[in-house]
Design an enzyme around this catalytic site. Sequence first.
Site, PDB file in Angstrom:
ATOM      1  N   TYR A  97      31.849  14.689  56.937  1.00  0.00           N
ATOM      2  CA  TYR A  97      33.192  14.206  57.285  1.00  0.00           C
ATOM      3  C   TYR A  97      33.384  12.763  56.809  1.00  0.00           C
ATOM      4  O   TYR A  97      34.407  12.420  56.202  1.00  0.00           O
ATOM      5  CB  TYR A  97      33.358  14.296  58.800  1.00  0.00           C
ATOM      6  CG  TYR A  97      34.741  13.994  59.332  1.00  0.00           C
ATOM      7  CD1 TYR A  97      35.748  14.956  59.278  1.00  0.00           C
ATOM      8  CD2 TYR A  97      35.035  12.759  59.898  1.00  0.00           C
ATOM      9  CE1 TYR A  97      37.014  14.680  59.776  1.00  0.00           C
ATOM     10  CE2 TYR A  97      36.292  12.476  60.401  1.00  0.00           C
ATOM     11  CZ  TYR A  97      37.279  13.440  60.347  1.00  0.00           C
ATOM     12  OH  TYR A  97      38.520  13.170  60.841  1.00  0.00           O
ATOM     13  N   LYS A 143      35.999  11.319  54.050  1.00  0.00           N
ATOM     14  CA  LYS A 143      37.008  10.328  54.416  1.00  0.00           C
ATOM     15  C   LYS A 143      36.869   9.049  53.598  1.00  0.00           C
ATOM     16  O   LYS A 143      37.864   8.419  53.238  1.00  0.00           O
ATOM     17  CB  LYS A 143      36.928  10.019  55.916  1.00  0.00           C
ATOM     18  CG  LYS A 143      37.358  11.200  56.810  1.00  0.00           C
ATOM     19  CD  LYS A 143      38.764  11.672  56.500  1.00  0.00           C
ATOM     20  CE  LYS A 143      39.316  12.661  57.523  1.00  0.00           C
ATOM     21  NZ  LYS A 143      40.664  13.133  57.167  1.00  0.00           N
TER      22      LYS A 143
END
Lengths: 246, 78
Positions: A154, A158
């Site tokens: 993640y 990002k």
Amino acid sequence: MLSGKVALVTGGSRGIGRAISLELASQGAKVVVNYAGSQSAAEEVVAMIKEQGGEAIAVQGDVASYEDAEKMVQSTLDAFGRVDILVNNAGITRDNLLIRMKEEEWDSVLNTNLKGVFHCTKAVARTMMKQRAGRIINITSVVGVIGNPGQANYVSAKAGVIGLTKSNAKELSSRGITVNAVAPGYIETDMTDKLGEDVKGKLFEAIPLQRLGRPEDIANAVSFLASDKAAYITGQVLNIDGGMVM
Amino acid sequence: MSAEIFDRVKNIIVDRLGVEEGEISLQSSFKDDLGADSLDVVELVMELEDEFDMEISDEDAEKINTVGDVVTYIASQK
């Protein structure tokens, strides 16, 4: 603030995306609410917008597929004739410790959260270039700036979105298109509901404003960045996290 | 046929790149002679697609250097 504008919000049916869809509509934008699986949630958002006198449609599509991204943009053009605002919000989590993380967990998060932004941006770029105007707002996360254990996939996605935001801002600025990123901290959504009270207590110590953020806190910033008032802002990452990261 | 295509292409170039019609020959290179950057070339290709109602693949678009390349390509597709 956004009357006459057309906005496409990916993952616009739940959580932060839902708040963004509703806020953009309340500012006068016509909204395309994209969803991958939550059809009833998307239809509910559309119904809420229509009740307020706004215009909206729900469009199914998985941002991890370029074909789907192109179809979403085409549906937007078919319904409203243009696309002024793209909010790349769709995201998933598959948290795991690095040492346990399966390749599938890595790939699925990267494909949706990073490649999905590439797909949707590429799919709208042609139209926005012709219009000589456009606003692209990418939802990243403060963990993409500071890192987070258990979220290698993640966080990487990002952080990638932040790089993509800056590159696209430089590449498209000569055509009147701005590209910015909004980086939420901990926001009250299904994603953070799973956290226990003890974890939340620790979190508050790290957040100067001592509360979780609300989806509306993010939606307000997105609405500003999508407006003409933000015309001179591009390539920026705006942290909305109660002061957690400075 | 080619002369008509050349005229239409010239109109688009004049409009898009802001150069004088007299500066444009079949030998003109978009980047070296007409001051186009790579994004300008992408946009020209998009506009040519609309003007001539055709699709130019990315692979073919990458081979375009001069105005003559465009005219020859369009003539070959018609």
